[in-house]
Design an enzyme around this catalytic site. Structure first.
Site, PDB file in Angstrom:
ATOM      1  N   GLU A 143     -19.485  -4.319  10.208  1.00 53.06           N
ATOM      2  CA  GLU A 143     -20.427  -3.619  10.922  1.00 53.06           C
ATOM      3  C   GLU A 143     -21.505  -4.541  11.571  1.00 53.06           C
ATOM      4  O   GLU A 143     -21.971  -4.316  12.689  1.00 53.06           O
ATOM      5  CB  GLU A 143     -20.983  -2.595   9.798  1.00 53.06           C
ATOM      6  CG  GLU A 143     -20.150  -1.392   9.502  1.00 53.06           C
ATOM      7  CD  GLU A 143     -19.132  -1.749   8.537  1.00 53.06           C
ATOM      8  OE1 GLU A 143     -19.293  -2.929   8.056  1.00 53.06           O
ATOM      9  OE2 GLU A 143     -18.498  -0.836   8.070  1.00 53.06           O
ATOM     10  N   ARG A 167     -25.264  -1.168   6.756  1.00 53.24           N
ATOM     11  CA  ARG A 167     -25.040  -2.432   6.470  1.00 53.24           C
ATOM     12  C   ARG A 167     -25.457  -3.336   7.760  1.00 53.24           C
ATOM     13  O   ARG A 167     -25.661  -4.548   7.639  1.00 53.24           O
ATOM     14  CB  ARG A 167     -23.442  -2.641   6.352  1.00 53.24           C
ATOM     15  CG  ARG A 167     -22.758  -4.062   6.378  1.00 53.24           C
ATOM     16  CD  ARG A 167     -23.197  -4.473   4.764  1.00 53.24           C
ATOM     17  NE  ARG A 167     -22.887  -3.765   3.722  1.00 53.24           N
ATOM     18  CZ  ARG A 167     -21.485  -4.093   3.061  1.00 53.24           C
ATOM     19  NH1 ARG A 167     -20.734  -4.831   3.654  1.00 53.24           N
ATOM     20  NH2 ARG A 167     -21.396  -3.480   1.987  1.00 53.24           N
ATOM     21  N   LYS A 221       1.056  -1.045  -0.058  1.00 50.03           N
ATOM     22  CA  LYS A 221      -0.118   0.000  -0.053  1.00 50.03           C
ATOM     23  C   LYS A 221       0.977   1.262  -0.180  1.00 50.03           C
ATOM     24  O   LYS A 221       1.804   1.371   0.930  1.00 50.03           O
ATOM     25  CB  LYS A 221      -0.961  -0.034   1.420  1.00 50.03           C
ATOM     26  CG  LYS A 221      -2.084   0.993   1.283  1.00 50.03           C
ATOM     27  CD  LYS A 221      -3.258   0.599   2.159  1.00 50.03           C
ATOM     28  CE  LYS A 221      -4.376   1.601   1.842  1.00 50.03           C
ATOM     29  NZ  LYS A 221      -5.430   1.169   2.895  1.00 50.03           N
TER      30      LYS A 221
HETATM   31  C1  LIG Z   1     -18.806  -1.546   4.519  1.00 52.94           C
HETATM   32  C2  LIG Z   1     -17.679  -0.680   4.801  1.00 52.94           C
HETATM   33  N1  LIG Z   1     -17.159  -0.168   5.966  1.00 52.94           N
HETATM   34  C3  LIG Z   1     -16.043   0.649   5.870  1.00 52.94           C
HETATM   35  C4  LIG Z   1     -15.647   1.271   4.993  1.00 52.94           C
HETATM   36  C5  LIG Z   1     -14.392   2.400   4.919  1.00 52.94           C
HETATM   37  N2  LIG Z   1     -13.167   1.557   4.068  1.00 52.94           N
HETATM   38  C6  LIG Z   1     -13.081   2.191   2.908  1.00 52.94           C
HETATM   39  S1  LIG Z   1     -11.563   1.350   2.420  1.00 52.94           S
HETATM   40  C7  LIG Z   1     -11.454   0.300   3.827  1.00 52.94           C
HETATM   41  C8  LIG Z   1     -10.241  -0.482   3.835  1.00 52.94           C
HETATM   42  C9  LIG Z   1     -10.180  -1.341   2.965  1.00 52.94           C
HETATM   43  O1  LIG Z   1      -8.979  -2.298   3.154  1.00 52.94           O
HETATM   44  P1  LIG Z   1      -8.500  -3.160   1.827  1.00 52.94           P
HETATM   45  O2  LIG Z   1      -9.890  -3.899   1.515  1.00 52.94           O
HETATM   46  O3  LIG Z   1      -7.460  -4.186   2.460  1.00 52.94           O
HETATM   47  O4  LIG Z   1      -8.295  -2.372   0.672  1.00 52.94           O
HETATM   48  P2  LIG Z   1      -6.706  -1.418   0.554  1.00 52.94           P
HETATM   49  O5  LIG Z   1      -7.283   0.083   0.892  1.00 52.94           O
HETATM   50  O6  LIG Z   1      -5.864  -1.893   1.537  1.00 52.94           O
HETATM   51  O7  LIG Z   1      -6.325  -1.549  -0.923  1.00 52.94           O
HETATM   52  C10 LIG Z   1     -12.232   0.699   4.772  1.00 52.94           C
HETATM   53  C11 LIG Z   1     -12.524   0.363   6.127  1.00 52.94           C
HETATM   54  C12 LIG Z   1     -16.294   0.738   3.571  1.00 52.94           C
HETATM   55  N3  LIG Z   1     -15.804   1.469   2.285  1.00 52.94           N
HETATM   56  N4  LIG Z   1     -17.104   0.057   3.647  1.00 52.94           N
END
Ligand SMILES: Cc1ncc(C[n+]2csc(CCOP(=O)(O)OP(=O)(O)O)c2C)c(N)n1
Ligand SMILES: CC(=O)[C@@H](O)[C@H](O)COP(=O)(O)O
Ligand SMILES: [Mg+2]
Length: 668
Positions: free
Chosen positions: A383, A411, A290
């Site tokens: 969630e 959610r 990342k």
């Molecule tokens: C249901 C939901 N909860 C929280 C989020 C906030 N959110 C957006 S990206 C993220 C982290 C995602 O991590 P990952 O899937 O590993 O992707 P990366 O950013 O590491 O590429 C979160 C918690 C969301 N988009 N959807």
């Protein structure tokens, strides 16, 4: 934007298939630079996008993700915040200079923006299920479209993603799930599966896999996918360690391959070209970094997950000789005000515990964690689990504060109903990002929390107008024995302290603690007002500004701070809803089943006049990405818009109410 001739020559994915390996590498470099510049100028999602540049190039190189519905291959993103490289390769590289600005490209996939974007997304955990749906749809219609879903290591632990995997395992056809494993969520990923992936990454098995996969991917025969399957099976049978991440997927009928290096472009291309022909569901575990490409983003992926616009200046202060200043805006925001309020109540009440679903920084609870780590839990992107677990904790006598964005509590709606409200358990929901959220656009607006929480018996709904009120709201919530939801926006708390600056006599009224269901007057003209504004929540600042502007025009308006949507202050409504007196409700929520609807319903059931009520709020249409200020202005929730609505309401007061229909734009 710095000129990027190779990138700017790409109009469609097919244009990259003629490039030589060295050209693909320089394309990756130009894409990274464009992403970095676009986000430092406009804000947006940076680290996640820097991490998937090679992966996205390789996917578009090996598959034909043509414009929907033609395809023939279909690509889905989970969350979609990592779609910038995909947007660049599908003809939108030139628009990144105005990323997420009004009228420009969005920060998430949007089908209305491009037929290369199949689903409008932004909420985690959905891509596997939609991909399974498209795979089944293709199969049902006798077609064989290749279907690919890109899912992050923190998103794949979401319950919905597990449901998708469970069903994907029964597919009798191709489907590729790319597990983009960068070892990060926004903050540290949470939970047993994330720890498992971490062990895989650091285990000797991983090194074995890495060495072997480097051999496989660089010396693949040109035969179809069977060769790689047999080669991989040979490898897996040789691996004794139980560290193998694949066993979970294999147990679900999904072939697991990897982990392979997500920045090795030739290796990715070789591997993806091969597994394209495997006619069963496959999880390809891809290891990425990342923030890859820049020291400051590699070293601080959380800080650079979704930064506001920032400036990079030469200075020894930060890694790589770059001092970074992120434009945090001015003043204290609601998120920080909530964190401070939660810490204050937790220090006085040992029952208080706080929970977040992978958003410690976004909700402000990272500040709480530093102060009281033993009473902070991050569940990861879960969630529904968070809410059900909070109910369990409340059942034991604790007082959980579940800090979840308004858009993400959607959610877990059924757990809010069944585990919390139906069981009459005292969980407090701190709903940040309520109302328009600005640059993230329609997928993230907190537009409907009142709509689905109002019907829940026993639920108390609160919207404070400023920081002092937020503290009072939290203190009152802890005295109640039922569920409470407190909503506040992605904005700064009002700088004016209403008690001090607006109505000194408010001091004695406001300095006392809240009484359940009781509103307060912010401006009062003792019966001589030309109209009354009843505001619910943080738009009180704009309402007070509008009142000042109106007063300068000789128009007197009373202003009521409703504080509660449920239970609503009936005594206040009985006072303000009088024949011929215009009353306007103001809220940062959808007009459909929001605070104004609650006022109408109360008035109707108590035989109070409703013909002079005008509801101001979020209209029943999508409001896209732009600044929050622009969004509020667009729908007339800025001071000027409120002034205009008050004047129209006063004008209409003299007309017969049955001939003045609600303006058509409210229902488009
Ligand atoms: C249901 C939901 N909860 C929280 C989020 C906030 N959110 C957006 S990206 C993220 C982290 C995602 O991590 P990952 O899937 O590993 O992707 P990366 O950013 O590491 O590429 C979160 C918690 C969301 N988009 N959807
Ligand atoms: C992709 C995602 O869902 C989060 O990164 C979200 O965009 C964060 O929103 P804030 O910037 O309002 O915290
Ligand atoms: Mg991740």
């Amino acid at each position: 934007m710095t000129p990027a001739p190779l990138l700017d020559s790409i109009r469609k994915p097919a244009d990259i298939r003629g490039l030589a390996p060295a050209e693909l590498e320089s394309l990756a470099g130009q894409m990274r630079q464009r992403i970095f510049e676009a986000v430092s100028t406009n804000g947006g999602h940076l680290a996640s996008n820097l991490g998937v540049v090679e992966l996205t190039i390789a996917l578009h190189y090996c598959y034909d993700f043509g414009p929907y519905p033609g395809g023939p291959d279909w690509l889905m993103f989970d969350v979609g915040h990592q779609c910038y490289p995909h947007k660049m390769l599908t003809g939108r590289a030139g628009q990144f200079g105005t990323l997420r600005k009004r009228g420009s490209i969005a920060g998430f996939p949007v089908p209305e923006e491009s037929p290369y974007d199949l689903f409008a997304v932004g909420h985690a955990g959905t891509a596997i299920s939609t991909a399974v749906g498209m795979a089944r749809g293709s199969q049902q219609q006798g077609k064989n479209n290749h279907v690919v879903a890109v899912v992050g290591d923190a998103s794949i632990v979401n319950g919905l993603a597990f449901e998708g995997l469970n069903n994907a395992g029964t597919l009798k056809r191709q489907m590729l799930i790319i597990l983009n494993d960068n070892g990060m969520s926004i903050s540290q990923p949470q939970g047993a599966f994330s720890e498992y992936l971490e062990r895989v990454r650091v285990s000797t098995t991983y090194e074995e896999f890495k060495r072997f996969s480097e051999k496989i991917v660089h010396r693949l025969p040109t035969t179809v996918g069977h060769a790689i399957e047999h080669a991989w099976d040979a490898l897996c049978s040789s691996v004794k360690s139980a560290m193998w991440a694949g066993q979970m997927f294999e147990a679900m009928g999904i072939k697991y391959m990897g982990p392979i290096d997500g920045h090795d472009l030739p290796g990715l291309i070789n591997f993806l070209a091969e597994i394209k022909h495997v006619d069963k569901p496959v999880v390809l575990h891809v290891k990425t970094q990342k923030g890859n490409g820049y020291e400051i983003t590699k070293n601080e992926p959380t800080k650079f997950h979704s930064p506001a616009a920032f400036r990079v200046e030469g200075s020894p202060l930060v890694q790589n000789g770059c001092r970074v200043e992120i434009n945090k805006g001015t003043g204290k925001n609601w998120t920080t005000a909530f964190a401070d309020a939660a810490i204050a109540v937790a220090k006085r009440d040992s029952r208080v515990v706080t929970l977040t679903a992978a958003m410690p920084d976004g909700t402000g609870l990272s500040k709480f964690e530093k102060e009281i780590p033993e009473r902070f839990i991050d569940t990861g992107i879960c969630e529904s689990h968070l809410v059900a677990m909070a109910a369990g904790m409340a059942k034991t006598g604790l007082r959980p504060i579940a800090a979840v964005y308004s858009t993400f509590i959607q959610r877990a709606f059924d757990q809010v109903w069944q585990e919390v409200a139906l069981n009459k358990l005292p969980v407090i929901f701190a709903l940040d990002r309520a109302g328009y959220v600005g640059d993230d656009g329609a997928v993230h607006h907190g537009f409907c929390d009142l709509a689905f929480l109002r019907p829940l018996p026993g639920m108390t709904l609160i919207a404070p107008t400023d920081e002092a009120e937020l503290n009072r709201a939290l203190r009152l919530s802890l005295k109640l024995d039922t569920a409470v939801a407190i909503r506040y926006p992605r904005d700064n708390v009002p700088t004016c302290n209403f008690e001090e600056e607006v109505l000194p006599e408010l001091r004695e009224q406001a300095s006392g603690e809240w009484e359940l269901g009781k509103s307060r007057m912010l401006i009062r003209h003792d019966g001589e007002a030309d109209a009354t504004l009843v505001v619910y929540g943080a738009l009180a600042g704009s309402v007070l500004t509008a009142a000042e502007l109106l007063s300068a025009d000789g128009v007197k308006v009373d202003v009521v701070d409703a504080r509660f949507c449920k239970p609503i202050d009936g005594a206040m409504l009985a006072r303000v809803l009088r024949p011929g007196h215009p009353v306007l409700t103001v809220e940062d929520h959808s007009l459909e089943n929001g605070f104004g609807s609650a006022v109408l319903e109360y008035a109707n059931s108590h035989r109070l006049p409703t013909d002079q009520i005008t509801r101001l709020g979020m209209p029943d249409r999508m409001i896209v990405h732009m600044t929050r200020k622009e969004q509020l202005t667009e729908v007339g929730l800025d001071p000027a818009g409120i002034v205009s609505s008050v004047k129209q309401a006063i004008e209409r007061a003299g007309e017969r109410s049955d001939v003045a229909p609600m303006p058509a734009e409210r229902y488009v």
